[in-house]
Scaffold this motif. Structure first.
Motif, PDB file in Angstrom:
ATOM      1  N   LYS A  69       0.868  -1.190   0.000  1.00  0.00           N
ATOM      2  CA  LYS A  69       0.000   0.000   0.000  1.00  0.00           C
ATOM      3  C   LYS A  69       0.897   1.231   0.000  1.00  0.00           C
ATOM      4  O   LYS A  69       1.871   1.289   0.743  1.00  0.00           O
ATOM      5  N   GLU A  70       0.553   2.210  -0.823  1.00  0.00           N
ATOM      6  CA  GLU A  70       1.360   3.424  -0.929  1.00  0.00           C
ATOM      7  C   GLU A  70       1.526   4.096   0.427  1.00  0.00           C
ATOM      8  O   GLU A  70       0.571   4.239   1.179  1.00  0.00           O
ATOM      9  N   GLY A  71       2.764   4.486   0.724  1.00  0.00           N
ATOM     10  CA  GLY A  71       3.052   5.188   1.965  1.00  0.00           C
ATOM     11  C   GLY A  71       3.437   4.295   3.122  1.00  0.00           C
ATOM     12  O   GLY A  71       3.951   4.774   4.126  1.00  0.00           O
ATOM     13  N   THR A  72       3.211   2.980   3.016  1.00  0.00           N
ATOM     14  CA  THR A  72       3.575   2.086   4.109  1.00  0.00           C
ATOM     15  C   THR A  72       5.053   1.719   4.022  1.00  0.00           C
ATOM     16  O   THR A  72       5.680   1.836   2.976  1.00  0.00           O
ATOM     17  N   THR A  73       5.594   1.267   5.141  1.00  0.00           N
ATOM     18  CA  THR A  73       6.997   0.870   5.220  1.00  0.00           C
ATOM     19  C   THR A  73       7.061  -0.635   5.420  1.00  0.00           C
ATOM     20  O   THR A  73       6.345  -1.186   6.254  1.00  0.00           O
ATOM     21  N   VAL A  74       7.917  -1.301   4.631  1.00  0.00           N
ATOM     22  CA  VAL A  74       8.082  -2.749   4.748  1.00  0.00           C
ATOM     23  C   VAL A  74       9.558  -3.091   4.833  1.00  0.00           C
ATOM     24  O   VAL A  74      10.413  -2.338   4.373  1.00  0.00           O
TER      25      VAL A  74
END
Length: 136
Positions: free
Chosen positions: A79-84
């Motif tokens: 998802k755009e903007g999330t950090t993984v």
């Protein structure tokens, strides 16, 4: 018999600008900039009713961005903007450019939001590489 099990070592994290063609075993913490579904096909007949999904995501850190190829269940996490955190990621080559991928030996983990700002003007996937055979 004493327990001589070796201790687990801490993973070494790589930055996006350090990625090179043909390498693997990368641990990278990246922020998702954008995502685009490129393939979605399913089979509803037979005992293996499964769906194949492939998404290309622009992911990056403070050193640059690279295209990450997400497959099947990985697509839901992008998802755009999330950090993984990508563990044991490898570099696949596609039409002369690098693509970051995580296969069955790796892992994609959602993590707390990163504090860095993604450097979008350095796209490592736009660098074109050519295979050169060296004769000794």
């Amino acid at each position: 018999m004493p327990d001589t099990k070796p201790g687990l070592r801490k993973p070494a994290f790589t930055k996006v600008d350090q990625l090179r063609p043909g390498t693997s075993g990368h641990n990278v913490t990246v922020k998702i900039v954008s995502t685009k579904m490129v393939l979605q096909k399913g089979r509803s007949d037979g005992p293996q009713a499964r769906q194949m999904r492939i998404s290309e995501c622009i992911v990056g850190d403070e050193t640059g961005v690279v295209v990450f190829t997400a497959r099947n269940d990985q697509v839901d996490m992008m998802k755009e903007g999330t950090t993984v955190t990508l563990r044991n990621a490898k570099i696949d080559m596609y039409k002369g450019s690098m693509r970051l991928a995580v296969d069955k030996w790796g892992r994609v983990e959602a993590t707390e939001p990163a504090s860095f700002k993604v450097k979008e003007d350095t796209n490592m996937s736009l660098v074109e590489y050519e295979v050169v055979n060296v004769v000794e």
